[in-house]
Scaffold this active site. Structure first.
Site, PDB file in Angstrom:
ATOM      1  N   ALA A  66       0.869  -1.169   0.000  1.00  0.00           N
ATOM      2  CA  ALA A  66       0.000   0.000   0.000  1.00  0.00           C
ATOM      3  C   ALA A  66       0.914   1.229   0.000  1.00  0.00           C
ATOM      4  CB  ALA A  66      -0.892  -0.021   1.233  1.00  0.00           C
ATOM      5  N   GLY A 111       0.661  -4.851   1.088  1.00  0.00           N
ATOM      6  CA  GLY A 111      -0.539  -4.903   0.259  1.00  0.00           C
ATOM      7  C   GLY A 111      -0.287  -5.553  -1.100  1.00  0.00           C
ATOM      8  N   GLU A 114      -0.608  -9.138  -0.465  1.00  0.00           N
ATOM      9  CA  GLU A 114      -2.023  -9.393  -0.174  1.00  0.00           C
ATOM     10  C   GLU A 114      -2.872  -9.333  -1.442  1.00  0.00           C
ATOM     11  OE1 GLU A 114      -1.739  -6.287   2.847  1.00  0.00           O
ATOM     12  OE2 GLU A 114      -2.524  -7.723   4.293  1.00  0.00           O
ATOM     13  N   GLU A 134       4.712  -5.003   7.294  1.00  0.00           N
ATOM     14  CA  GLU A 134       3.972  -3.909   7.944  1.00  0.00           C
ATOM     15  C   GLU A 134       4.415  -3.666   9.380  1.00  0.00           C
ATOM     16  OE1 GLU A 134       2.570  -6.314   6.082  1.00  0.00           O
ATOM     17  OE2 GLU A 134       0.879  -5.530   4.909  1.00  0.00           O
TER      18      GLU A 134
HETATM   19  N1  CO8 Z   1       4.634   3.150  -0.788  1.00  0.00           N
HETATM   20  C1  CO8 Z   1       5.019   4.292  -1.380  1.00  0.00           C
HETATM   21  N2  CO8 Z   1       6.169   4.400  -2.090  1.00  0.00           N
HETATM   22  C2  CO8 Z   1       6.945   3.304  -2.180  1.00  0.00           C
HETATM   23  C3  CO8 Z   1       6.591   2.079  -1.576  1.00  0.00           C
HETATM   24  C4  CO8 Z   1       5.357   2.023  -0.859  1.00  0.00           C
HETATM   25  N3  CO8 Z   1       4.901   0.882  -0.276  1.00  0.00           N
HETATM   26  N4  CO8 Z   1       7.574   1.172  -1.832  1.00  0.00           N
HETATM   27  C5  CO8 Z   1       8.495   1.811  -2.570  1.00  0.00           C
HETATM   28  N5  CO8 Z   1       8.119   3.089  -2.793  1.00  0.00           N
HETATM   29  C6  CO8 Z   1       8.845   4.141  -3.536  1.00  0.00           C
HETATM   30  C7  CO8 Z   1      10.039   4.651  -2.758  1.00  0.00           C
HETATM   31  O1  CO8 Z   1       9.643   5.600  -1.807  1.00  0.00           O
HETATM   32  C8  CO8 Z   1      10.900   5.196  -3.869  1.00  0.00           C
HETATM   33  O2  CO8 Z   1      10.375   6.441  -4.255  1.00  0.00           O
HETATM   34  P1  CO8 Z   1      11.344   7.753  -4.367  1.00  0.00           P
HETATM   35  O3  CO8 Z   1      12.269   7.404  -5.499  1.00  0.00           O
HETATM   36  O4  CO8 Z   1      10.395   8.860  -4.668  1.00  0.00           O
HETATM   37  O5  CO8 Z   1      12.040   7.845  -3.053  1.00  0.00           O
HETATM   38  C9  CO8 Z   1      10.652   4.234  -5.017  1.00  0.00           C
HETATM   39  O6  CO8 Z   1       9.421   3.566  -4.726  1.00  0.00           O
HETATM   40  C10 CO8 Z   1      11.729   3.175  -5.164  1.00  0.00           C
HETATM   41  O7  CO8 Z   1      11.858   2.519  -3.918  1.00  0.00           O
HETATM   42  P2  CO8 Z   1      13.264   2.358  -3.143  1.00  0.00           P
HETATM   43  O8  CO8 Z   1      14.184   3.480  -3.498  1.00  0.00           O
HETATM   44  O9  CO8 Z   1      12.954   2.149  -1.708  1.00  0.00           O
HETATM   45  O10 CO8 Z   1      13.805   1.023  -3.831  1.00  0.00           O
HETATM   46  P3  CO8 Z   1      14.827  -0.024  -3.181  1.00  0.00           P
HETATM   47  O11 CO8 Z   1      15.216  -0.933  -4.296  1.00  0.00           O
HETATM   48  O12 CO8 Z   1      15.897   0.666  -2.436  1.00  0.00           O
HETATM   49  O13 CO8 Z   1      13.952  -0.860  -2.122  1.00  0.00           O
HETATM   50  C11 CO8 Z   1      12.010  -2.042  -1.331  1.00  0.00           C
HETATM   51  C12 CO8 Z   1      12.899  -1.679  -2.549  1.00  0.00           C
HETATM   52  C13 CO8 Z   1      12.783  -2.980  -0.402  1.00  0.00           C
HETATM   53  C14 CO8 Z   1      10.795  -2.773  -1.894  1.00  0.00           C
HETATM   54  C15 CO8 Z   1      11.599  -0.750  -0.582  1.00  0.00           C
HETATM   55  O14 CO8 Z   1      11.060   0.163  -1.511  1.00  0.00           O
HETATM   56  C16 CO8 Z   1      10.573  -0.977   0.493  1.00  0.00           C
HETATM   57  O15 CO8 Z   1      10.892  -1.477   1.561  1.00  0.00           O
HETATM   58  N6  CO8 Z   1       9.306  -0.555   0.244  1.00  0.00           N
HETATM   59  C17 CO8 Z   1       8.256  -0.588   1.231  1.00  0.00           C
HETATM   60  C18 CO8 Z   1       7.777  -2.002   1.448  1.00  0.00           C
HETATM   61  C19 CO8 Z   1       6.686  -2.010   2.510  1.00  0.00           C
HETATM   62  O16 CO8 Z   1       6.916  -1.699   3.668  1.00  0.00           O
HETATM   63  N7  CO8 Z   1       5.459  -2.394   2.102  1.00  0.00           N
HETATM   64  C20 CO8 Z   1       4.339  -2.455   3.003  1.00  0.00           C
HETATM   65  C21 CO8 Z   1       3.566  -1.175   2.937  1.00  0.00           C
HETATM   66  S1  CO8 Z   1       2.269  -1.108   4.160  1.00  0.00           S
HETATM   67  C22 CO8 Z   1       1.031  -2.063   3.555  1.00  0.00           C
HETATM   68  O17 CO8 Z   1       1.088  -2.491   2.450  1.00  0.00           O
HETATM   69  C23 CO8 Z   1      -0.157  -2.392   4.420  1.00  0.00           C
HETATM   70  C24 CO8 Z   1      -0.782  -1.279   5.095  1.00  0.00           C
HETATM   71  C25 CO8 Z   1      -0.053  -0.893   6.363  1.00  0.00           C
HETATM   72  C26 CO8 Z   1      -0.523   0.469   6.964  1.00  0.00           C
HETATM   73  C27 CO8 Z   1       0.668   1.497   7.230  1.00  0.00           C
HETATM   74  C28 CO8 Z   1       0.175   2.832   7.914  1.00  0.00           C
HETATM   75  C29 CO8 Z   1       1.310   3.875   8.080  1.00  0.00           C
END
Ligand code: CO8
Length: 260
Positions: A66, A111, A114, A134
């Site tokens: 998400a 998400g 999911e 998460e």
């Molecule tokens: N949401 C928004 N932007 C994202 C997300 C995300 N889930 N994942 C990646 N991005 C964006 C980054 O911010 C980045 O943008 P920018 O260039 O503008 O900074 C771009 O995508 C590329 O990402 P990275 O530079 O981080 O790429 P890496 O190769 O270094 O890392 C990862 C890849 C490991 C996948 C890393 O991006 C990561 O950890 N992403 C988040 C994963 C995550 O935590 N997912 C779960 C999200 S929460 C959810 O799905 C359920 C709901 C929970 C509620 C939360 C309430 C606060």
């Protein structure tokens, strides 16, 4: 029909839907949800379409979760009052009776994992990574991760994934029963489309009923599930496609389906 955050193409009887925010690793925001609701409704309503494939743009991610940036400042009362995340299940799972496949190319986190688990099954690329990270954000799965992951891989591994937030690679995902198979990234889309074409070529009522039967296994006792299966089987025997399917077998030719 126009979409902002996804691409939708019809390939014969298969609808290919691509999450198209590669710059954000296809993170799922409210626009993606609105677009997917429209695309799945159109797929469901179009009698020429028999199966859908959902994938992510780019080679890095199916969906990295998400959209954290969209959720970061949202007050808890909004999450509660909007019943945030409920629409994913109601539109993509409950009202989509036709089969669809998630073709997971790269990260499927939070998400994203999911969403993939809402599909009828998952085909993964060899670089796919699944996770429910998460907990690291101070929250927990909200689109079915604690329930669908547990049903898919069992309590021990689901607890491990949710409590550590670690990622599972494609080999572990296949070993654990989370995905039906793993293919090289370069072959993923072709493989998923070919599989979807094969499903789309099946008698449409039988496809829906087979899907309902397998899903019933998650909702019922064994006895109720077996009864549902028998009754649904018995109803299918009244269809024109059943008569045609059995006749075609005896005559050693492919069946021609009416969806009746
Ligand atoms: N949401 C928004 N932007 C994202 C997300 C995300 N889930 N994942 C990646 N991005 C964006 C980054 O911010 C980045 O943008 P920018 O260039 O503008 O900074 C771009 O995508 C590329 O990402 P990275 O530079 O981080 O790429 P890496 O190769 O270094 O890392 C990862 C890849 C490991 C996948 C890393 O991006 C990561 O950890 N992403 C988040 C994963 C995550 O935590 N997912 C779960 C999200 S929460 C959810 O799905 C359920 C709901 C929970 C509620 C939360 C309430 C606060």
């Amino acid at each position: 029909m126009s979409y902002e955050s996804i691409l939708v193409e019809q390939k014969g009887a298969v609808t290919l839907i691509t999450l198209n925010r590669p710059q954000a690793l296809n993170a799922l925001n409210s626009q993606v949800l609105a677009d997917l609701i429209k695309a799945f409704a159109a797929f469901e309503a179009d009698a020429s379409q028999g199966c859908a494939v959902l994938t992510g743009a780019g080679e890095k991610a199916f969906a990295a979760g998400a959209d954290i940036k969209e959720m970061a400042d949202k007050p808890a009362s909004d999450f509660f009052n909007e019943d945030f995340f409920s629409q994913w299940t109601s539109h993509l799972v409950k009202t989509t009776r036709k089969p669809w496949i998630a073709a997971v190319n790269g990260f499927a986190l939070g998400g994203g994992c999911e969403l993939a688990m809402m599909a009828d099954f998952i085909i993964a690329s060899d670089n796919a990574k699944f996770g429910q990270p998460e907990i690291k954000l101070g929250v927990a799965p909200g689109m079915g991760g604690s329930q669908r992951l547990t049903r898919a891989v069992g309590k021990s591994k689901a607890m491990d994934m949710c409590l550590t937030g670690r990622m599972m690679d494609a080999a572990e995902a296949e070993r654990s029963g989370l995905v039906s198979r793993v293919v090289p990234l370069a072959d993923l889309l072709a493989d998923a489309l070919k599989t979807a074409e094969a499903i789309a070529a099946m008698p449409p009522m039988a496809a829906k009923v087979n899907k309902e039967m397998v899903n019933a296994a998650f909702e019922t006792t064994l006895d109720q599930g077996l009864l549902f299966e028998r009754r649904a089987f018995q109803i299918l025997t009244a269809t024109e496609d059943k008569a045609e399917g059995m006749k075609a077998f005896v005559e050693k030719r492919p069946g021609v389906w009416k969806g009746k």
